[in-house]
Structure formats: structure tokens, C-alpha cells
Design a protein around this motif. Structure first.
Motif, PDB file in Angstrom:
ATOM      1  N   VAL A 254      29.205  -5.310  46.286  1.00 45.30           N
ATOM      2  CA  VAL A 254      29.203  -3.862  46.086  1.00 45.30           C
ATOM      3  C   VAL A 254      27.989  -3.545  45.226  1.00 45.30           C
ATOM      4  O   VAL A 254      27.900  -3.988  44.079  1.00 45.30           O
ATOM      5  N   VAL A 255      27.034  -2.818  45.806  1.00 45.86           N
ATOM      6  CA  VAL A 255      25.788  -2.476  45.119  1.00 45.86           C
ATOM      7  C   VAL A 255      25.805  -0.982  44.820  1.00 45.86           C
ATOM      8  O   VAL A 255      25.992  -0.163  45.735  1.00 45.86           O
ATOM      9  N   GLU A 256      25.622  -0.631  43.549  1.00 42.70           N
ATOM     10  CA  GLU A 256      25.663   0.774  43.133  1.00 42.70           C
ATOM     11  C   GLU A 256      24.405   1.138  42.375  1.00 42.70           C
ATOM     12  O   GLU A 256      23.820   0.297  41.679  1.00 42.70           O
ATOM     13  N   LYS A 257      24.006   2.401  42.516  1.00 41.41           N
ATOM     14  CA  LYS A 257      22.844   2.934  41.799  1.00 41.41           C
ATOM     15  C   LYS A 257      23.282   4.113  40.943  1.00 41.41           C
ATOM     16  O   LYS A 257      24.084   4.943  41.377  1.00 41.41           O
ATOM     17  N   ALA A 258      22.736   4.163  39.730  1.00 48.07           N
ATOM     18  CA  ALA A 258      23.069   5.266  38.824  1.00 48.07           C
ATOM     19  C   ALA A 258      22.363   6.537  39.265  1.00 48.07           C
ATOM     20  O   ALA A 258      21.164   6.527  39.543  1.00 48.07           O
ATOM     21  N   LEU A 259      23.119   7.611  39.336  1.00 47.30           N
ATOM     22  CA  LEU A 259      22.576   8.930  39.635  1.00 47.30           C
ATOM     23  C   LEU A 259      23.108   9.857  38.548  1.00 47.30           C
ATOM     24  O   LEU A 259      24.207  10.378  38.639  1.00 47.30           O
ATOM     25  N   GLY A 260      22.313   9.999  37.477  1.00 46.91           N
ATOM     26  CA  GLY A 260      22.815  10.713  36.311  1.00 46.91           C
ATOM     27  C   GLY A 260      23.934   9.903  35.686  1.00 46.91           C
ATOM     28  O   GLY A 260      23.777   8.717  35.408  1.00 46.91           O
ATOM     29  N   ASP A 261      25.098  10.544  35.505  1.00 50.08           N
ATOM     30  CA  ASP A 261      26.248   9.851  34.944  1.00 50.08           C
ATOM     31  C   ASP A 261      27.134   9.224  36.021  1.00 50.08           C
ATOM     32  O   ASP A 261      28.158   8.610  35.706  1.00 50.08           O
ATOM     33  N   LEU A 262      26.747   9.391  37.290  1.00 52.91           N
ATOM     34  CA  LEU A 262      27.544   8.866  38.393  1.00 52.91           C
ATOM     35  C   LEU A 262      26.953   7.568  38.925  1.00 52.91           C
ATOM     36  O   LEU A 262      25.746   7.324  38.823  1.00 52.91           O
ATOM     37  N   TRP A 263      27.818   6.738  39.507  1.00 51.23           N
ATOM     38  CA  TRP A 263      27.382   5.536  40.202  1.00 51.23           C
ATOM     39  C   TRP A 263      27.670   5.727  41.684  1.00 51.23           C
ATOM     40  O   TRP A 263      28.813   5.982  42.069  1.00 51.23           O
ATOM     41  N   ILE A 264      26.622   5.628  42.500  1.00 52.76           N
ATOM     42  CA  ILE A 264      26.738   5.840  43.942  1.00 52.76           C
ATOM     43  C   ILE A 264      26.656   4.500  44.652  1.00 52.76           C
ATOM     44  O   ILE A 264      25.694   3.745  44.463  1.00 52.76           O
ATOM     45  N   GLN A 265      27.664   4.210  45.491  1.00 49.50           N
ATOM     46  CA  GLN A 265      27.644   2.942  46.223  1.00 49.50           C
ATOM     47  C   GLN A 265      26.647   3.025  47.373  1.00 49.50           C
ATOM     48  O   GLN A 265      26.650   3.982  48.158  1.00 49.50           O
TER      49      GLN A 265
END
Length: 202
Positions: free
Chosen positions: A94-105
């Protein structure tokens, strides 16, 4: 499997040759809009599985921080395994990227990103054909590079690797990432490792 979390995370980001010291044929392919990876920094890790998981990453050190690419990397690691790991070894990333305070898979695209690999043993055999000597420094320290992995303790003292140029796909933009790698066999979880890092590209 020594450094499984790190190696799987690198593979998820198209860095498998770097994980192997760049000593095998280049597996990277040019993609439209791709960019050259220049730095990886802020590296951190943790075990994320059940306390009963038989395989535990005991230590992992990566230097320098940030890592310049191309460049050199020093890695030390230790793993304890209470159970042999045999094919098929399923790996779920599971790879996630930070977008502001959110983590998007991130999705699985061309076998990169949040992908499921039904048998990582086959991937290892493709990278290092059976019968081929394991690359250094694994050979020197008696660390196997093919399945099955016997139960026991494995340690890699601080060892240097040369990192080649790496092309990132267009969707791998600069920023903070985290990767969860879970290894299982026959539905039984054997290990789980999380790594976090930041990427910079040119």
C-alpha cells in the motif's frame, strides 16, 4: 527475508536495481513524462504486524539522509525469523502520498504503486536467476537471495551500495510517501513493515 520492507518499498517505486546494488540488468523503462530521481530523504521505518508475526525486522539503518541518486548508500539491517518462508510468498503493498493533511493511496499502475504480488519468490528468481551466486554483500554474510528462507537470525553489517540513475513515472511527484508491505503465505501473515520517506526529482 533481510530488509524485506526496504526492498519491497524500493521495488514499489521502480528502484529494484538500486536495492540490489545496481549490479543486474537495468529493469527501468523510459515513460512519457518521466523525471530523474535526485534525492530520497526523511527515511523512517517500523514493524506494523501482529506481535505474533514470525518474521520481525529488528533494525534498519540507511545513510546518508538525504540519499543522493546517483550516489552511494550505506545500509545495515537485522531480521529474526521464527518460521521458514517458502513459495508462494504473497506481498501486498500500500503506497500513499501526503496531500496536505491527507494521505492518498496511489493505484497500481504498470505493476508499480499499491500492488499485490502473488509470489515474490518468482520476482527474486527473475532478478537473480536460480543457480546464480547471490550478490555481495549478501554472499559474504550468508544471507539468502532465493526462497525458501530458513528460520533464524540474519544480519547485514553496514554495507555500501552504488545507486544508479532512476527514472520516476510521471505520477510519482515530489513529496512525502509511506509504504506498507505485508508478506503472507497461505493466508498467514508472516511480516509487515512500514517505511516513510520523501522524494525529490529533477
Amino acid at each position: 527475508m533481510l530488509g524485506a520492507g526496504l526492498a519491497l518499498a524500493l521495488c514499489a517505486l521502480q528502484l529494484c536495481p538500486a536495492a540490489l546494488g545496481g549490479s543486474y540488468p537495468q529493469l527501468l523503462v523510459e515513460r512519457s513524462g518521466s523525471r530523474r530521481l535526485s534525492k530520497v530523504g526523511g527515511f523512517a521505518w517500523e514493524n506494523c504486524g501482529d506481535r505474533r508475526d514470525p518474521v520481525v525486522l529488528q533494525s534498519l539503518s540507511v545513510a546518508p539522509d538525504p540519499i543522493s541518486i546517483p550516489g552511494s548508500l550505506r545500509v545495515s539491517a537485522a531480521v529474526s525469523s521464527g518460521k521458514a518462508m517458502a513459495s508462494p510468498l504473497k506481498v501486498v503493498l500500500v503506497v500513499e502520498k501526503a496531500l496536505g493533511d491527507l494521505w492518498i493511496q496511489l493505484p497500481c499502475i504498470d505493476q508499480l504503486g499499491s500492488c499485490t504480488y502473488n509470489d515474490v519468490c518468482t520476482i527474486l528468481d527473475n532478478l537473480i536467476p536460480p543457480g546464480t551466486t547471490c550478490p555481495e554483500p549478501l554472499l559474504t554474510y550468508g544471507i539468502p537471495c532465493h526462497c525458501p528462507f530458513k528460520a533464524g537470525s540474519y544480519s547485514l553489517p553496514a554495507s555500501d551500495f552504488i545507486l544508479p540513475d532512476v527514472e520516476l513515472p510521471a505520477w510519482m511527484t515530489n513529496g512525502n510517501y509511506r509504504v506498507r508491505a505485508a508478506v503472507s503465505n497461505g493466508g498467514e501473515e508472516l511480516a509487515c513493515v512500514k517505511v516513510a520517506f520523501s522524494l525529490q526529482s529533477q
